[in-house]
Design a protein around this motif. Sequence first.
Motif, PDB file in Angstrom:
ATOM      1  N   PRO A  91       0.841  -1.208   0.000  1.00  0.00           N
ATOM      2  CA  PRO A  91       0.000   0.000   0.000  1.00  0.00           C
ATOM      3  C   PRO A  91       0.871   1.252   0.000  1.00  0.00           C
ATOM      4  O   PRO A  91       2.052   1.211   0.361  1.00  0.00           O
ATOM      5  CB  PRO A  91      -0.792  -0.127   1.316  1.00  0.00           C
ATOM      6  CG  PRO A  91      -0.700  -1.563   1.703  1.00  0.00           C
ATOM      7  CD  PRO A  91       0.618  -2.056   1.184  1.00  0.00           C
ATOM      8  N   ASN A  97       1.084   3.656   1.951  1.00  0.00           N
ATOM      9  CA  ASN A  97       1.632   4.092   3.241  1.00  0.00           C
ATOM     10  C   ASN A  97       2.570   3.065   3.874  1.00  0.00           C
ATOM     11  O   ASN A  97       2.923   3.182   5.047  1.00  0.00           O
ATOM     12  CB  ASN A  97       0.504   4.433   4.220  1.00  0.00           C
ATOM     13  CG  ASN A  97      -0.339   3.228   4.601  1.00  0.00           C
ATOM     14  OD1 ASN A  97      -0.366   2.223   3.875  1.00  0.00           O
ATOM     15  ND2 ASN A  97      -1.027   3.311   5.734  1.00  0.00           N
ATOM     16  N   VAL A  98       2.973   2.048   3.123  1.00  0.00           N
ATOM     17  CA  VAL A  98       3.935   1.055   3.611  1.00  0.00           C
ATOM     18  C   VAL A  98       5.158   1.108   2.700  1.00  0.00           C
ATOM     19  O   VAL A  98       5.050   0.888   1.490  1.00  0.00           O
ATOM     20  CB  VAL A  98       3.335  -0.367   3.610  1.00  0.00           C
ATOM     21  CG1 VAL A  98       4.375  -1.394   4.058  1.00  0.00           C
ATOM     22  CG2 VAL A  98       2.110  -0.425   4.518  1.00  0.00           C
ATOM     23  N   LYS A 131      -1.378  -5.738   5.917  1.00  0.00           N
ATOM     24  CA  LYS A 131      -2.547  -4.953   6.315  1.00  0.00           C
ATOM     25  C   LYS A 131      -2.395  -4.409   7.728  1.00  0.00           C
ATOM     26  O   LYS A 131      -2.747  -3.257   8.016  1.00  0.00           O
ATOM     27  CB  LYS A 131      -3.811  -5.801   6.207  1.00  0.00           C
ATOM     28  CG  LYS A 131      -5.094  -5.014   6.459  1.00  0.00           C
ATOM     29  CD  LYS A 131      -6.333  -5.873   6.213  1.00  0.00           C
ATOM     30  CE  LYS A 131      -7.609  -5.055   6.403  1.00  0.00           C
ATOM     31  NZ  LYS A 131      -8.830  -5.859   6.173  1.00  0.00           N
ATOM     32  N   SER A 146      -0.096  -1.484   7.520  1.00  0.00           N
ATOM     33  CA  SER A 146      -0.753  -0.377   6.830  1.00  0.00           C
ATOM     34  C   SER A 146      -1.768   0.325   7.726  1.00  0.00           C
ATOM     35  O   SER A 146      -1.904   1.555   7.675  1.00  0.00           O
ATOM     36  CB  SER A 146      -1.443  -0.894   5.561  1.00  0.00           C
ATOM     37  OG  SER A 146      -2.126   0.135   4.897  1.00  0.00           O
TER      38      SER A 146
END
Length: 347
Positions: free
Chosen positions: A141, A143-144, A304, A307
Amino acid sequence: MSEMMNVAVMTEAKKMEWVQREVPVPTEGELLIKLEYVGVCGSDLHFYENGRLGNWVPDGPLVLGHEPGGIVAEVGPGVTGFQKGDRVAIEPGVPCGTCEMCKKGLYNLCPDMSFMAIPKERDGVFSDYCVHPANMCYRLPDNVDTMEGALIEPLAVGFHAAEVAGAKIGQSAVVLGCGCIGLVTIMVLKARGVNEIYAVDVIDKRLDKAKEVGATRVFQAKEENIEEFVKLLPGKGVDLVFETAGAEFTTRQSAKLIRNGGRVVLVGMCAEPEIVVDIGSLSAKEGDLKTIFRYRNLYPTAIKAVSEGIIPLKSIVSHVFDFKDVIEGVAYNVENKSDVIKAVIKY
């Protein structure tokens, strides 16, 4: 003329050297990945320091490193769902996909597994590039970042340990060893609602980090006796013990820490394949002894969790070495164990 890349190769215990190899070309179903970060794992250090890891003994040169995050540099034939420039986490094991274990979803137990940095299986990724099956790569993602992508590998071990233990709200746990795997285990236990966590180590820096990431109380094993402490708890022990140090002493100690009917999970892998286990204490408590081998089907879950901010993964990183200094960095890890919590190589 083919493009060349730098590769750090372990030629024998405590000896690594630079070689140049051709940049690999992705074949059907593969991605070419430019590495950005690779974590330094305890198993890398076992190979480097002891010349072996359990039953695995290199019989020739071996490239270490199996915790990679990077960027897709080229998409091989037949690959869909990826494009050049995608940031990815790479699951380092490649199962056959057709055996009984794979068909059951237990692909970490595939007898024909090809795992990075394991003798006679697959070289590791202390190199500029690698090729890898696209179905074992995971887009990150926005933001990772790729440092976190590299650290998904040890985090998946913590998730698998907690799943095998059946960790749940209301339970108590002791984590023996507060290196990288111990710390991610603590973070996963917290995420699963286990709020009574006692962390044990002999290195103060690691204990401080264990407290930071969620341990209820930490124990400096040189000064405090965790065995005496747990006797004061209701049930005279804890529900779960996670041995993450991969040491014979803590493996023997683990059965003494559970309450009657408790569970021990051996997470760490010792350098030597045969060690003593306290079966007497385990049997007297009708305790449950579980082992884990890597992980399975957990990369999406781990990504996940990072994230969504549930797991502060980068907080465990204590040292970053440039790829040009990887040989010195691995040696530093071995020679300065009290200083290093988790090291990563930056490309």
